[in-house]
Every structure is written in C-alpha cells, then in structure tokens.
Design a protein around this motif. Structure first.
Motif, PDB file in Angstrom:
ATOM      1  N   VAL A 308       0.814  -1.211   0.000  1.00  0.00           N
ATOM      2  CA  VAL A 308       0.000   0.000   0.000  1.00  0.00           C
ATOM      3  C   VAL A 308       0.852   1.267   0.000  1.00  0.00           C
ATOM      4  O   VAL A 308       0.599   2.214  -0.757  1.00  0.00           O
ATOM      5  N   LEU A 309       1.880   1.303   0.837  1.00  0.00           N
ATOM      6  CA  LEU A 309       2.657   2.523   1.023  1.00  0.00           C
ATOM      7  C   LEU A 309       3.330   3.039  -0.253  1.00  0.00           C
ATOM      8  O   LEU A 309       3.384   4.253  -0.469  1.00  0.00           O
ATOM      9  N   PRO A 310       3.862   2.164  -1.132  1.00  0.00           N
ATOM     10  CA  PRO A 310       4.455   2.698  -2.367  1.00  0.00           C
ATOM     11  C   PRO A 310       3.469   3.489  -3.221  1.00  0.00           C
ATOM     12  O   PRO A 310       3.842   4.499  -3.833  1.00  0.00           O
ATOM     13  N   SER A 311       2.216   3.061  -3.264  1.00  0.00           N
ATOM     14  CA  SER A 311       1.219   3.786  -4.059  1.00  0.00           C
ATOM     15  C   SER A 311       0.867   5.120  -3.423  1.00  0.00           C
ATOM     16  O   SER A 311       0.577   6.102  -4.125  1.00  0.00           O
ATOM     17  N   ILE A 312       0.881   5.169  -2.101  1.00  0.00           N
ATOM     18  CA  ILE A 312       0.655   6.441  -1.415  1.00  0.00           C
ATOM     19  C   ILE A 312       1.780   7.419  -1.745  1.00  0.00           C
ATOM     20  O   ILE A 312       1.536   8.597  -2.030  1.00  0.00           O
ATOM     21  N   GLU A 313       3.000   6.926  -1.741  1.00  0.00           N
ATOM     22  CA  GLU A 313       4.146   7.777  -2.066  1.00  0.00           C
ATOM     23  C   GLU A 313       4.072   8.287  -3.504  1.00  0.00           C
ATOM     24  O   GLU A 313       4.339   9.467  -3.776  1.00  0.00           O
ATOM     25  N   LYS A 314       3.696   7.392  -4.426  1.00  0.00           N
ATOM     26  CA  LYS A 314       3.594   7.800  -5.833  1.00  0.00           C
ATOM     27  C   LYS A 314       2.557   8.891  -6.027  1.00  0.00           C
ATOM     28  O   LYS A 314       2.699   9.757  -6.893  1.00  0.00           O
ATOM     29  N   ALA A 315       1.492   8.850  -5.229  1.00  0.00           N
ATOM     30  CA  ALA A 315       0.420   9.834  -5.362  1.00  0.00           C
ATOM     31  C   ALA A 315       0.787  11.185  -4.767  1.00  0.00           C
ATOM     32  O   ALA A 315       0.042  12.156  -4.919  1.00  0.00           O
ATOM     33  N   GLY A 316       1.927  11.261  -4.084  1.00  0.00           N
ATOM     34  CA  GLY A 316       2.344  12.523  -3.478  1.00  0.00           C
ATOM     35  C   GLY A 316       1.654  12.824  -2.168  1.00  0.00           C
ATOM     36  O   GLY A 316       1.662  13.975  -1.706  1.00  0.00           O
ATOM     37  N   LEU A 317       1.085  11.804  -1.547  1.00  0.00           N
ATOM     38  CA  LEU A 317       0.418  11.974  -0.262  1.00  0.00           C
ATOM     39  C   LEU A 317       1.388  11.711   0.886  1.00  0.00           C
ATOM     40  O   LEU A 317       2.316  10.916   0.743  1.00  0.00           O
ATOM     41  N   LEU A 318       1.158  12.369   2.007  1.00  0.00           N
ATOM     42  CA  LEU A 318       1.983  12.178   3.198  1.00  0.00           C
ATOM     43  C   LEU A 318       1.241  11.293   4.186  1.00  0.00           C
ATOM     44  O   LEU A 318       0.067  11.522   4.475  1.00  0.00           O
TER      45      LEU A 318
END
Length: 419
Positions: A308-318
């Motif tokens: 999950v976390l890699p996709s959050i990072e790609k989206a530019g979310l913190l």
C-alpha cells in the motif's frame, strides 16, 4: 486417499483433540488430547480426496455441501484448532501448486474495472437486506468495531469506531465537505453529518445499500447534509476537505492501488485530511483465500502495508499517522457469528441450510484468521502537506471527548408512558 488424509492430519494437528470419522467408518484421534474434544465426519471418499488436493477451497465447500459434518463442537472450534497450530504447513504438493498458481494470477483475479466492481459488490452487498439486520449492530456497521473495553457491547464499539475515525479526521469547524468512499448503509456519513457538522457525499455501488442510506438520511432530517449516490469513486468530482473510506479498500485490488490513491490525492484539498480504514495482512503479500474469493468477496484482496505505502508515495500523499488494530475485528466477527447463529432459523427461511453453513464458515474462518494468522486492521491518515495534523496524538482523545458530549446531548430524553 484416506491414508494420505490421515497422514496430513497427523502432521498438522499437533495440539488439541480431534476425532475424525472417515468415509469408510474408520475412526482416528489426532492431537495431544488437550482442549475440548472435537469430532468430524466425512461423508464420502470424494470429499476426502478433494480436500487433500486443494484444502484452501475444498475444506469450506465440504462444510457447505455437507461433505464434512462437525458432530462434536462447531465449525468455529474446528477452524480455531486447525488455524492455531504452530508451524502449520501446506499439506500436499498439489496444494502448494495451487497456491503458486493463484499467486501468479492474483492480479487477474483482482482486476476491477468499473463494470466488474459493481458486479462484485452486488454479489455480497445486495443480498436480502433482512439478513444483515439479523447480525449487525443497529447502525449496520459492516466493518471492524473499536472495543475501548473488553466488555463493551457491539453497538457501543461500533459507535466508538465512528467517533475514533471522526476525531482523526479533525472536523475542527462546521460545514467541511467530506467524501465517504464506500459508504455502505450510510452510518459513517450520517455520523459525520450529524455530529461533526460535515457536508457529506457518500458513494456506493450497491443498490440495496443506497436505498437504505437515503431513507435513513430522510428519517434523521439529514438529507440536506448527507447526499448518497450510486457512483464509482473514480467518477466523483472534487475537491473535499475530508475523505474517509472504511472497509472499501479491500475491494480495490492490488493492480488498482496507484489509481485509487491518485484519485484520493486529486480529490483532497491542499489542507485536507483523509483516513483509510482497511483489513491488512501482517506477514507480507499473499493471495485471497480461494473459498472467500469464490463465495463471499469476488475480486477482493487483503493487502500488506508494503503493497500500500508505495502507491501512497507515488500519489504525493503524506502518511501522517498509522494505527494497527489487532484483535478488534476478531471480537467483532465473534459477535456477528453469535448473533447470526441465534437467528439461524430466520436465515434458513430467507435462503436455505446451505447458505447458513456458507455464511457461518465465512464468519468463523474470518474470525480465526484475525486470532491466529496475522490479519489486522490498519488506519492510515493522509494529508498533502505538513502542518495540517497536530504534532502529537493528543488531539484524537480530545476530539473523541467532544464528540462523545455531542452524542449525549443529541440522545432523546426518557419519557414516561402517555407523555
């Protein structure tokens, strides 16, 4: 085949007391004799053979179809015994092959474009609405409750869950816009509209849930602040001050995580806060149990945080906060299972005995997965920039206290008969 199944059971069942009556009539006791005794009977050699070759799928099917009968104890106790064994191994070479193939093709099984997503949702959530009223709490919360104390009732724990999430979402002023992705029967959205003063848009792909949510909004006088729609989250226009999603992310599919969090980022205002509440697995990426995928949640998948976390990072979310709820869902499922079984005859009238056994197996196996096999709940709080969320977590308890006061104030007072 009977001998092979007996060898497998002997290797697996190191603890407990399990008596198996094979289709031939032979009776064998497995385990070390500890705990409550359980007895299982197989009705045909065919079912014994199928379980040996593909236990992940066929064990549940055997119980559903009457090929495996629990004669002493119940299916929950049997699953607890088998799933709690230390060092549990895959029982046969064929079972290992099935696992490898399912992992290889898992993205195909979880491919969820709009049309397929709606069909998958309808498979489970558009069942007869009376079914869910028999075992859920009064607010129809079909996700993990938050037990603040061991003896808390299911209804109070579900209310605590909504309060806990609302506090994390920081509704610090009335009139904030909120999107509820996968709004279910409307409970979370109505709580935010009624107690946090939010303007809520709730989206679902279930016709059954949509009808109930809209009716409830009208009954509570919240239709002007809670708008429920039959809509895919990918088609929702924004932006929103707050975004919440409870128990929906499990239906997204691992191949759609970038798309999902990209949409969350697109819909969230620069000073907004989002909260994703989902089942997760603590032991790394895996596959959806094939029985669950076939009969309960087609297209679903429980993710590991590492997925999950890699996709959050790609989206530019913190990521501003992550909380893990461990046995809360086990207790929730236990309460659901007990309520469901208390209404067994009513469910049989709605459907049939096979459906009852299917649903009982689903609730029992899910509960034991949380108790013994590393399943948990994660709540991920997200923002788009630093400084939106306070530096320490004290605001959560403060928010819960304020919301609890609002709940007490909004409760109708006691009235004497005739008033």
């Amino acid at each position: 085949m009977e001998r092979l199944l007996a060898r497998i059971l002997a290797r697996i069942t190191r603890c407990g007391s399990l008596t198996v009556i094979f289709a031939s009539g032979a009776r064998t006791v497995f385990g070390d004799g500890s705990g409550d005794p359980l007895t299982v009977r197989f009705t045909s050699d065919s079912w014994q053979r199928q379980i040996v070759f593909d236990p992940e799928l066929k064990f549940g099917e055997a119980y559903m179809e009457g090929g495996m009968v629990v004669e002493q104890g119940d299916i929950a106790q049997l699953l607890a015994l088998l799933m709690s064994q230390v060092g549990l191994e895959v029982p046969s070479a064929s079972a290992k092959l099935f696992l490898r193939l399912r992992f290889l093709f898992r993205r195909l099984a979880q491919f969820n474009p709009r049309s397929r997503s709606q069909k998958n949702v309808a498979h489970h959530y558009d069942l007869d609405g009376r079914l869910y009223s028999l075992f859920l709490d009064a607010d129809r919360q079909y996700s993990c409750a938050y037990f603040e104390a061991p003896d808390q009732t299911l209804d109070d724990a579900q209310l605590a869950k909504k309060r806990h999430i609302a506090a994390k979402l920081l509704f610090d002023r009335p009139g904030l816009s909120a999107l509820d992705i996968g709004c279910g029967w409307g409970g979370m959205g109505l709580y935010l509209a009624g107690h946090a003063g939010a303007r809520v848009t709730g989206v679902t792909l279930s016709q059954e849930q949509l009808g109930v949510a809209r009716c409830r909004a009208e009954e509570r006088g919240l239709a002007g602040r809670a708008d429920f729609r039959l809509q895919d989250y990918r088609d929702v226009p924004g932006p929103f001050d707050r975004i919440v999603s409870v128990g929906m992310f499990e239906h997204v599919g691992v191949g759609h995580y970038d798309e999902y969090f990209g949409k969350v980022a697109e819909l969230l205002k620069d000073d907004g806060v989002a909260l994703i509440h989902s089942i997760g697995r603590s032991e790394g990426p895996g596959i959806t149990n094939p029985w669950i995928a076939k009969y309960i949640f087609p297209g679903g998948y429980i993710p590991a945080l590492s997925e999950v976390l890699p996709s959050i990072e790609k989206a530019g979310l913190l990521v501003t906060d992550i909380e893990i709820l461990r046995l809360h869902y086990a207790e929730t499922l236990k309460a659901w299972r007990e309520r469901f079984l208390a209404h067994r005859e009513e469910v049989e009238r709605l459907y049939d005995p096979r459906f009852v056994r299917m649903f009982e197996f689903y609730l029992a196996s899910s509960e034991m997965a949380f108790r013994h096999q590393g399943m948990m709940i994660f709540q991920i709080q997200l923002a788009k920039r630093e400084g939106v969320v306070p530096l320490t977590r004290g605001y959560i308890a403060q928010g819960e206290a304020a919301l609890r006061n609002m709940e007490n104030e909004s409760r109708p007072g006691l009235r004497l008969a005739g008033e």
